[in-house]
Scaffold this motif. Structure first.
Motif, mmCIF file in Angstrom:
data_model
loop_
_atom_site.group_PDB
_atom_site.id
_atom_site.type_symbol
_atom_site.label_atom_id
_atom_site.label_comp_id
_atom_site.label_asym_id
_atom_site.label_seq_id
_atom_site.Cartn_x
_atom_site.Cartn_y
_atom_site.Cartn_z
ATOM 1 N N MET A 219 0.848 -1.187 0.000
ATOM 2 C CA MET A 219 0.000 0.000 0.000
ATOM 3 C C MET A 219 0.886 1.240 0.000
ATOM 4 O O MET A 219 1.829 1.331 0.769
ATOM 5 C CB MET A 219 -0.888 -0.002 1.249
ATOM 6 N N THR A 220 0.607 2.214 -0.865
ATOM 7 C CA THR A 220 1.410 3.434 -0.887
ATOM 8 C C THR A 220 1.113 4.302 0.334
ATOM 9 O O THR A 220 0.069 4.166 0.982
ATOM 10 C CB THR A 220 1.134 4.280 -2.135
ATOM 11 N N GLY A 221 2.020 5.227 0.614
ATOM 12 C CA GLY A 221 1.785 6.162 1.702
ATOM 13 C C GLY A 221 0.537 6.995 1.479
ATOM 14 O O GLY A 221 -0.156 7.361 2.434
ATOM 15 N N ARG B 247 -7.873 2.832 -6.599
ATOM 16 C CA ARG B 247 -7.875 1.374 -6.596
ATOM 17 C C ARG B 247 -7.033 0.825 -7.743
ATOM 18 O O ARG B 247 -6.301 -0.157 -7.573
ATOM 19 C CB ARG B 247 -9.317 0.849 -6.670
ATOM 20 N N GLU B 248 -7.105 1.461 -8.917
ATOM 21 C CA GLU B 248 -6.289 1.013 -10.049
ATOM 22 C C GLU B 248 -4.806 1.201 -9.754
ATOM 23 O O GLU B 248 -3.992 0.326 -10.075
ATOM 24 C CB GLU B 248 -6.692 1.784 -11.311
ATOM 25 N N GLN B 249 -4.436 2.323 -9.126
ATOM 26 C CA GLN B 249 -3.038 2.529 -8.756
ATOM 27 C C GLN B 249 -2.565 1.449 -7.793
ATOM 28 O O GLN B 249 -1.445 0.941 -7.910
ATOM 29 C CB GLN B 249 -2.873 3.902 -8.104
ATOM 30 N N LEU B 250 -3.430 1.086 -6.846
ATOM 31 C CA LEU B 250 -3.056 0.066 -5.870
ATOM 32 C C LEU B 250 -2.892 -1.294 -6.535
ATOM 33 O O LEU B 250 -1.971 -2.049 -6.220
ATOM 34 C CB LEU B 250 -4.115 0.001 -4.767
ATOM 35 N N GLY C 108 7.221 5.864 -9.032
ATOM 36 C CA GLY C 108 7.483 5.771 -7.598
ATOM 37 C C GLY C 108 6.507 4.923 -6.828
ATOM 38 O O GLY C 108 6.547 4.883 -5.596
ATOM 39 N N LEU C 109 5.602 4.208 -7.510
ATOM 40 C CA LEU C 109 4.675 3.327 -6.794
ATOM 41 C C LEU C 109 5.428 2.188 -6.107
ATOM 42 O O LEU C 109 5.020 1.706 -5.055
ATOM 43 C CB LEU C 109 3.624 2.742 -7.756
ATOM 44 N N VAL C 110 6.531 1.773 -6.722
ATOM 45 C CA VAL C 110 7.421 0.791 -6.106
ATOM 46 C C VAL C 110 8.849 1.281 -6.298
ATOM 47 O O VAL C 110 9.127 2.089 -7.177
ATOM 48 C CB VAL C 110 7.276 -0.635 -6.712
ATOM 49 N N GLU C 111 9.752 0.768 -5.479
ATOM 50 C CA GLU C 111 11.146 1.153 -5.603
ATOM 51 C C GLU C 111 11.829 0.258 -6.620
ATOM 52 O O GLU C 111 11.525 -0.942 -6.725
ATOM 53 C CB GLU C 111 11.843 1.027 -4.251
#
Length: 209
Positions: free
Chosen positions: A60-62, A150-153, A205-208
């Motif tokens: 889950m993103t910040g 929700r799509e971003q997640l 930046g959704l994941v490193e």
């Protein structure tokens, strides 16, 4: 006593933040978390005055953490802490309910100022961040903004290696609904493979990496 939650998937970062915060006699770190889901649970349980939350965390993103904390009857102020000096991420953070945005490279000189602002319920954003917001998003930013939360997640979890079934279990969705979100994201982003989603997640930046 002012209570703090620190959420970051790197133990060294959490330790460093704890050391800085607890230099103040009346500040105490009451909870830590290493992924977004745990951060939300810890906030609900410990009810900190301020939650310092990394943007790029597993599951889950910040920004999603800030949104979920806002949806509970908590008096917790959220600071999004990130390596990305991105006006788009900052804008999403504030829209989700965070009240401060701090780039990690500015932490040494601005962390205490950001926290002190939140403790008196004032927003905080670095000048460089404000400049990025004023410029507005570029092409990738516009596409990012088109995705629903929700799509971003779902894209984030795909990039972290979860299957549709695994994503469904995490988000409490049917597999069919997860597949629909994934297909919608691919259509909006104009990609036709999992690799395309992963590249997008890393770039934004959704994941490193």
């Amino acid at each position: 006593m002012k209570r703090f939650l620190i959420a970051d998937d790197h133990e060294a970062v959490r330790s460093g933040l704890r050391a800085v915060l607890e230099q103040r006699a009346d500040w105490e770190v009451v909870a830590e978390a290493n992924d977004g889901g745990k951060a939300v649970a810890a906030a609900i349980e410990s009810r900190p005055h301020v939650a310092i939350v990394d943007f790029s965390m597993p599951r889950m993103t910040g920004v999603e953490v800030a949104r979920r904390i806002r949806d509970y009857p908590l008096q917790t102020e959220v600071l999004i802490f990130t390596v990305h000096n991105s006006g788009l991420i900052a804008q999403q953070a504030f829209e989700a309910g965070a009240r401060a945005f701090l780039v990690k490279s500015d932490a040494n000189k601005l962390l205490l100022a950001a926290v002190e602002s939140l403790l008196v319920h004032r927003p905080f954003c670095t000048k460089s961040c404000v400049t990025e917001i004023d410029r507005g998003p570029g092409v990738d930013g516009e596409r990012h903004h088109e995705l629903t939360a929700r799509e971003q997640l779902v894209v984030k979890l795909v990039a972290e290696g979860y299957s549709n079934k695994g994503i469904s279990a995490i988000l409490n969705l049917s597999v069919k609904t997860t597949e629909a979100h994934r297909a919608a994201a691919m259509r909006k982003l104009e990609v036709n493979s999992t690799a395309g989603l992963v590249r997008y997640a890393v770039r934004t930046g959704l994941v490193e990496a």
